[in-house]
Write a protein that holds these residues in place. Structure first.
Motif: not given
Length: 189
Positions: A178, A180-181, A185
């Motif tokens: 999460k 990393k995302q 983003d």
């Protein structure tokens, strides 16, 4: 080490008995089958099973601190799980209930059996492959090294610290994708 004694399980138990053969139904008494006792403190209740309405609980009604030893079947015989749940539970007849006495803490008994190793315990089972069985006689003659209760508490406290650290690290590992995302983003969207 001084003060550590070797005991057979038959000297460390207040109860050592196979679970009860269940008649299934829809009572509030949950039956733990050997495949559901997954080791250490883990149970798989994705498909819960319950005893019939006329099922009678006896001394085998599970109590917190009971060590459940899977006793039949290749791949399950020898797995040990500590029961620490609330509610009315009974183990089926493929599990041996090891209720400790005043010489050993249940969690210490669990770790002692686990340290012998699942494969080593499973190797003690006798019979054909799918019908391999760890008999009560075999289980009661397993020897465990047992220090004083004070020393057991010290050992269990150290293990609890490591388990807390492991749980924290496992949570961090779960959070990393999460995070990393979130970075991706932030910079790519």
């Amino acid at each position: 080490r001084c003060g550590i004694k070797l005991f057979k399980i038959k000297e460390l138990c207040s109860l050592l008995k196979r679970g009860k053969f269940p008649v299934y139904g829809n009572s509030s008494i949950q039956v733990i089958a050997s495949g559901q006792a997954r080791g250490y403190l883990n149970f798989d209740f994705s498909h819960p099973k319950f005893a019939s309405k006329n099922f009678v609980l006896d001394e085998r009604k599970l109590k917190k601190g009971d060590v459940l030893i899977n006793s039949t079947g290749t791949g399950t015989a020898g797995r040990v799980t500590l029961f620490e749940l609330d509610g009315d539970f009974v183990a089926d007849n493929h599990i041996t209930i090891f209720r400790t006495n005043e010489k050993i803490y249940p969690k210490f008994a669990l770790y002692s059996l686990a340290s012998i190793g699942f494969k080593n315990l499973e190797a003690m089972a006798q019979g054909a492959s799918k019908q391999k069985e760890l008999s009560i006689t075999t289980i009661q003659n397993i020897s465990l090294l047992v220090p004083s209760l004070a020393e057991q508490q010290t050992i269990l406290a150290q293990i609890a610290e490591y388990e807390a650290e492991i749980a924290k690290l496992e949570q961090n590992l779960q959070d990393l994708p999460k995070r990393k995302q979130s970075v991706l983003d932030k910079y790519l969207n």
